[in-house]
Design a protein around this motif. Structure first.
Motif, PDB file in Angstrom:
ATOM      1  N   THR A 216      17.488  -6.776  21.636  1.00 23.09           N
ATOM      2  CA  THR A 216      16.103  -7.249  21.537  1.00 23.09           C
ATOM      3  C   THR A 216      15.209  -6.192  20.900  1.00 23.09           C
ATOM      4  N   LYS A 217      15.328  -4.950  21.407  1.00 20.10           N
ATOM      5  CA  LYS A 217      14.485  -3.871  20.884  1.00 20.10           C
ATOM      6  C   LYS A 217      14.837  -3.544  19.436  1.00 20.10           C
ATOM      7  N   GLY A 218      16.117  -3.725  19.076  1.00 26.97           N
ATOM      8  CA  GLY A 218      16.520  -3.498  17.691  1.00 26.97           C
ATOM      9  C   GLY A 218      15.816  -4.479  16.763  1.00 26.97           C
ATOM     10  N   ALA A 219      15.762  -5.752  17.181  1.00 28.90           N
ATOM     11  CA  ALA A 219      15.071  -6.769  16.383  1.00 28.90           C
ATOM     12  C   ALA A 219      13.578  -6.461  16.320  1.00 28.90           C
ATOM     13  N   MET A 220      13.008  -6.014  17.455  1.00 25.66           N
ATOM     14  CA  MET A 220      11.576  -5.676  17.474  1.00 25.66           C
ATOM     15  C   MET A 220      11.302  -4.490  16.556  1.00 25.66           C
ATOM     16  N   TYR A 221      12.183  -3.480  16.603  1.00 26.16           N
ATOM     17  CA  TYR A 221      12.021  -2.304  15.741  1.00 26.16           C
ATOM     18  C   TYR A 221      11.966  -2.735  14.279  1.00 26.16           C
ATOM     19  N   TYR A 222      12.916  -3.578  13.883  1.00 29.24           N
ATOM     20  CA  TYR A 222      13.019  -3.967  12.485  1.00 29.24           C
ATOM     21  C   TYR A 222      11.767  -4.728  12.019  1.00 29.24           C
ATOM     22  N   THR A 223      11.326  -5.728  12.807  1.00 29.31           N
ATOM     23  CA  THR A 223      10.180  -6.534  12.366  1.00 29.31           C
ATOM     24  C   THR A 223       8.880  -5.731  12.396  1.00 29.31           C
ATOM     25  N   ILE A 224       8.689  -4.907  13.448  1.00 27.00           N
ATOM     26  CA  ILE A 224       7.441  -4.134  13.528  1.00 27.00           C
ATOM     27  C   ILE A 224       7.393  -3.076  12.420  1.00 27.00           C
ATOM     28  N   LEU A 225       8.555  -2.513  12.082  1.00 29.08           N
ATOM     29  CA  LEU A 225       8.579  -1.519  11.005  1.00 29.08           C
ATOM     30  C   LEU A 225       8.123  -2.154   9.686  1.00 29.08           C
ATOM     31  N   GLN A 226       8.631  -3.377   9.407  1.00 31.91           N
ATOM     32  CA  GLN A 226       8.213  -4.093   8.189  1.00 31.91           C
ATOM     33  C   GLN A 226       6.697  -4.307   8.192  1.00 31.91           C
ATOM     34  N   LEU A 227       6.172  -4.757   9.344  1.00 31.25           N
ATOM     35  CA  LEU A 227       4.737  -5.032   9.439  1.00 31.25           C
ATOM     36  C   LEU A 227       3.927  -3.746   9.326  1.00 31.25           C
ATOM     37  N   SER A 228       4.462  -2.629   9.850  1.00 28.62           N
ATOM     38  CA  SER A 228       3.714  -1.367   9.780  1.00 28.62           C
ATOM     39  C   SER A 228       3.629  -0.895   8.332  1.00 28.62           C
ATOM     40  N   GLN A 229       4.664  -1.211   7.529  1.00 28.34           N
ATOM     41  CA  GLN A 229       4.611  -0.818   6.118  1.00 28.34           C
ATOM     42  C   GLN A 229       3.634  -1.703   5.348  1.00 28.34           C
ATOM     43  N   LYS A 230       3.616  -3.003   5.683  1.00 28.73           N
ATOM     44  CA  LYS A 230       2.690  -3.915   5.003  1.00 28.73           C
ATOM     45  C   LYS A 230       1.246  -3.565   5.315  1.00 28.73           C
ATOM     46  N   THR A 231       0.961  -3.204   6.572  1.00 27.96           N
ATOM     47  CA  THR A 231      -0.416  -2.937   6.980  1.00 27.96           C
ATOM     48  C   THR A 231      -0.786  -1.471   6.820  1.00 27.96           C
ATOM     49  N   GLN A 232       0.206  -0.596   6.535  1.00 26.40           N
ATOM     50  CA  GLN A 232       0.002   0.860   6.502  1.00 26.40           C
ATOM     51  C   GLN A 232      -0.622   1.343   7.801  1.00 26.40           C
ATOM     52  N   SER A 233      -0.170   0.777   8.914  1.00 28.14           N
ATOM     53  CA  SER A 233      -0.795   1.091  10.192  1.00 28.14           C
ATOM     54  C   SER A 233      -0.021   2.162  10.951  1.00 28.14           C
ATOM     55  N   PRO A 234      -0.658   3.310  11.237  1.00 24.84           N
ATOM     56  CA  PRO A 234       0.027   4.339  12.021  1.00 24.84           C
ATOM     57  C   PRO A 234       0.322   3.881  13.445  1.00 24.84           C
ATOM     58  N   ALA A 235      -0.540   3.004  13.992  1.00 26.96           N
ATOM     59  CA  ALA A 235      -0.310   2.520  15.356  1.00 26.96           C
ATOM     60  C   ALA A 235       0.953   1.658  15.396  1.00 26.96           C
ATOM     61  N   LEU A 236       1.131   0.807  14.390  1.00 34.14           N
ATOM     62  CA  LEU A 236       2.329  -0.033  14.354  1.00 34.14           C
ATOM     63  C   LEU A 236       3.563   0.803  14.031  1.00 34.14           C
ATOM     64  N   HIS A 237       3.385   1.851  13.216  1.00 33.83           N
ATOM     65  CA  HIS A 237       4.514   2.739  12.931  1.00 33.83           C
ATOM     66  C   HIS A 237       4.996   3.400  14.221  1.00 33.83           C
TER      67      HIS A 237
END
Ligand SMILES: [Zn+2]
Ligand SMILES: [Zn+2]
Length: 299
Positions: free
Chosen positions: A135-156
Motif C-alpha cells: 500500500t505504502k509503495g503505491a502511495m509513494y509512487y503516486t505522491i512522488l508523481q504529484l510532488s513533481q507536477k506541483t513542485q511541492s516540497p510538502a508533497l515531496h
C-alpha cells in the motif's frame, strides 16, 4: 493603488493537491483499520505499535490538509505575496513524523539486540507487514508523481515518508522471516539499517525545507538559464547583477540589466516586460522577477 498581488493559484495544481491529500488520508486510514483489526485478533504487541505509527500518519495527514489549504489560498491583506511559505513548514512537519518512525525502529532494534534477538513465528501479523509495504509503495509512487507536477516540497516530504514506511515494513517482514529461519539477530540488524536510512532521508528533507524558508539560492544551472533567457531578449546589452532567492518553494529573481540610454521609456518598458515574461515562462522554479533597467555605462 493595489497593495495585494494579483495572483490565483492554478486550478489544475489545486486538483493535484486535493488528489494527493485524498490518497494520503484514505491510504493511512485503511492501514490503521487493517492493523487495528489484526492486532486485536492476534494480540500482537508489535502490531499495536504499528497501529500507533499509522495513527500518527493520519494525524500528520490532517495537519498537511490544513497547511496545504493555507498555502494554496490566493494573496490577501495578511500575506500580499501569497501563502507559499507555509509549504516548507508543512514539509518540516512531515519530517518530524519520519524522525519519530526512525527513532522507534532504532530503539526497538537496540532492545532486541540487547536481548540477543527474538525469533518470531510468521503469521497473520507478518501478512499485515506485506500489505503495508505494498500500500505504502503505491502511495509513494503516486505522491512522488504529484510532488513533481506541483513542485511541492510538502508533497515531496510526504512521498519520502511513504517510502520510509515501505522500508520499515519490508525490513520488519524480512526480519521476522530471517529471525525464524536463519538467526534471531537478523531482525534487529535489519531494523537498525532501516533507521539509519530514515535519519539520512530526514536530514536531506530538513535541509531542503530550511533552504526554502531561509531564502536559499538557486542552483547554478537555473541561474545560467535565467541569464541566457535575459540576454537573448533584443535590446539587452548585458546583465551586471543577478540575485536569486527561494521564497517558499519558488524563486524570486532580481536583475540589473543594461540597455541603450537613449531609448524612449515605452521601448525600455517593453524590453523590461519581455524579460520578465520570458524568464517566468522559460525557467520552471521562478515565481517573481524584478528588473532594474540601466543605461549602458551604469553598474
Ligand atoms: Zn509595466
Ligand atoms: Zn546596477
Amino acid at each position: 493603488m493595489k497593495t495585494v498581488r494579483d495572483y490565483q493559484p492554478a486550478e489544475q495544481t489545486r486538483k493535484w493537491y486535493v488528489r494527493a491529500l485524498y490518497i494520503t488520508i484514505s491510504g493511512n486510514l485503511l492501514l490503521v483499520a487493517i492493523k487495528a483489526v489484526v492486532a486485536s485478533l492476534t494480540g500482537s504487541a508489535a502490531l499495536y505499535a504499528e497501529t500507533a505509527n499509522s495513527a500518527s500518519d493520519v494525524v500528520y495527514s490532517l495537519l498537511m490538509v490544513f497547511g496545504l489549504w493555507i498555502s494554496q489560498r490566493p494573496p490577501d491583506n495578511s500575506h500580499p505575496q501569497g501563502h507559499s511559505r507555509f509549504e516548507p513548514l508543512v514539509g518540516l512537519l512531515v519530517t518530524f513524523s519520519m524522525a519519530f518512525a526512525g527513532y522507534q525502529a532504532a530503539s526497538a532494534s537496540i532492545s532486541k539486540l540487547l536481548a540477543g534477538g527474538i525469533a518470531v513465528e510468521p503469521g497473520l501479523p507478518t501478512l499485515v507487514l506485506v500489505i503495508t509495504a505494498v500500500t505504502k509503495g503505491a502511495m509513494y509512487y503516486t505522491i512522488l508523481q504529484l510532488s513533481q507536477k506541483t513542485q511541492s516540497p510538502a508533497l515531496h516530504a510526504t512521498a519520502q515518508d511513504n517510502l520510509t514506511d515501505v522500508m520499515t515494513s519490508s525490513a520488519a517482514f524480512l526480519g521476522i522471516l530471517g529471525s525464524y529461519y536463519v538467526s534471531p539477530m537478523l531482525d534487529p540488524v535489519a531494523g537498525l539499517l532501516v533507521s539509519a536510512w530514515i535519519f539520512k532521508a530526514v536530514i536531506g528533507l530538513v535541509l531542503e525545507n530550511i533552504k526554502y524558508i531561509t531564502g536559499g539560492s538557486a542552483d547554478k544551472d537555473v541561474v545560467e538559464q535565467i541569464l541566457h533567457t535575459t540576454t537573448s531578449v533584443p535590446g539587452v546589452l548585458k546583465v551586471h547583477e543577478l540575485v536569486t532567492e527561494y521564497v517558499g518553494p519558488r524563486l524570486v529573481v532580481e536583475m540589473h540589466v543594461n540597455v541603450r540610454g537613449d531609448l524612449p521609456l515605452t521601448e525600455a518598458h517593453r524590453i523590461n516586460d519581455e524579460i520578465v515574461n520570458k524568464v517566468l515562462h522559460n525557467v520552471q522554479d521562478v515565481d517573481r522577477v524584478y528588473v532594474h533597467l540601466e543605461p549602458e555605462n551604469e553598474s
